[in-house]
Design an enzyme around this catalytic site. Sequence first.
Site, PDB file in Angstrom:
ATOM      1  N   ALA A  68     -25.337 -31.882  62.591  1.00 47.52           N
ATOM      2  CA  ALA A  68     -25.344 -32.851  61.488  1.00 47.52           C
ATOM      3  C   ALA A  68     -26.620 -33.678  61.589  1.00 47.52           C
ATOM      4  O   ALA A  68     -27.361 -33.585  62.568  1.00 47.52           O
ATOM      5  CB  ALA A  68     -24.137 -33.763  61.583  1.00 47.52           C
ATOM      6  N   LYS A  69     -26.895 -34.455  60.580  1.00 46.06           N
ATOM      7  CA  LYS A  69     -28.006 -35.414  60.627  1.00 46.06           C
ATOM      8  C   LYS A  69     -27.799 -36.424  59.532  1.00 46.06           C
ATOM      9  O   LYS A  69     -27.231 -36.105  58.479  1.00 46.06           O
ATOM     10  CB  LYS A  69     -29.349 -34.694  60.408  1.00 46.06           C
ATOM     11  CG  LYS A  69     -30.548 -35.459  60.933  1.00 46.06           C
ATOM     12  CD  LYS A  69     -30.530 -35.487  62.443  1.00 46.06           C
ATOM     13  CE  LYS A  69     -31.850 -35.744  63.077  1.00 46.06           C
ATOM     14  NZ  LYS A  69     -31.863 -35.346  64.491  1.00 46.06           N
TER      15      LYS A  69
END
Length: 414
Positions: free
Chosen positions: A103-104
């Site tokens: 994720a980011k």
Amino acid sequence: MTGMDPLENFTAQFERAADCVDLDRVTRNRLLTPDRLVELRLSVDIPGRTGTVKAYRSQFDDSRGPYKGGIRFHPGVNREEVQALSGWMAVKTAVVDIPFGGAKGGVEIDPSAHTAEVIERLTRAYATAVEPIVGPNRDVLAPDVGTGPREMNWFRHTYETLNRSKAPGVVTGKSPEFGGSAGRNEATGRSVAIAAREALESIDTALEDVTVAVQGFGNVGSHAAGILEEEGATIVGISDSGGAIVNRSGIDVSDAAEAKAREGSVAALEGAERVSNDDLLAMDVGLLIPAALTGAIDESNAPTVTADVIVEGANGPVTSTADRLLANSGALVVPDVLANAGGVTVSYFEWLQNRQGGSWSESRVQKALEERIVEAYETVHRRAKALETGLRTAAFVVAIERLAPAAESGGNWP
Ligand code: NAD
């Protein structure tokens, strides 16, 4: 990134590896499409700025465990970049085989232009906005460019307040007195140093016999330089945004850190020659560590790079075209998804400690990190030999071979 944006670059790297193992189109599409990409509008009263602040969270893949990735505070943050960075996280966690997905997140803001009070409000607004989709078993956040332990502490506190329950594992990279792990701060630099040692060993070179140039002297570059120096390498070039310095007989890393703390840049160090940043990249050294910028080595300066081994401390410091040029010239490039995976690996240890309700000693963290990175390096190296590819494509292959069956095993719904 020069010549190619991060999302194109990520997709090209993935497709190259997918071609190597003849991955079918359906699985490719499944693995290349983020599970969820949320665009948020944060309503925070910021002096001198009207309107609202854009923010994102890209949850790329969670087949192997909760989503995992940092939050970036930077004025250039955008949807495509966040998506690409979340994809690289999914690959990185698979390469070092920790039970997380990728994720980011990002907030479109220049943190250096605002007070701590504004940054706290923004962090709490971001935490409130993503609260429904994050959690220790859903999506675990961490620091990235422009954020650190301070923001992680605020994030944890906001999440716990909203949930009326303790949940330290919702975010890693916290300060040690608030659930952070020993050894987290230098973890990325340490994995860069371990990957460098392994790469040099594979070409029968000992650290004691190698000269090193390091671009960027922040969290990653300064710790990588310090650890390599401790292990016997000679650091002959260092740069930061204030300039580059060279001393062929060796730069004392703690002197460079002192010069930076005192004057704001390593360029203030006495007794070293000042050179341009491009000169630093072109130095005649055994090992080059780009640990500053995305796209630092592109088609314009790649032909001047003469280092035998390049270990990517930064995310995406070598563009796709430069990668090909370096491979043709025989350089050994250790990719970011392997070399700088120490940060997320120790984040995993932090998450484990939070779940266990205890803390590990620094030596335990270091030993466990060493084992993970060495094992990942050996796996990628073996795959590269078997496939006759570079380490980057091999690392993506290793990741695909872990991600695809995990995604497949869950099946479809209904
Ligand atoms: P940082 O902000 O602490 O340090 C960046 C350094 O680069 C600074 O010394 C800065 O002066 C220098 N720099 C900026 N522009 C430069 C230029 N033109 N030439 C030379 N030096 C320049 O950041 P960091 O945490 O060390 O991260 C560096 C890179 O590593 C980023 O790409 C980041 O995404 C990546 N990374 C960091 C971590 C981590 O745990 N910190 C983990 C994985 C990847």
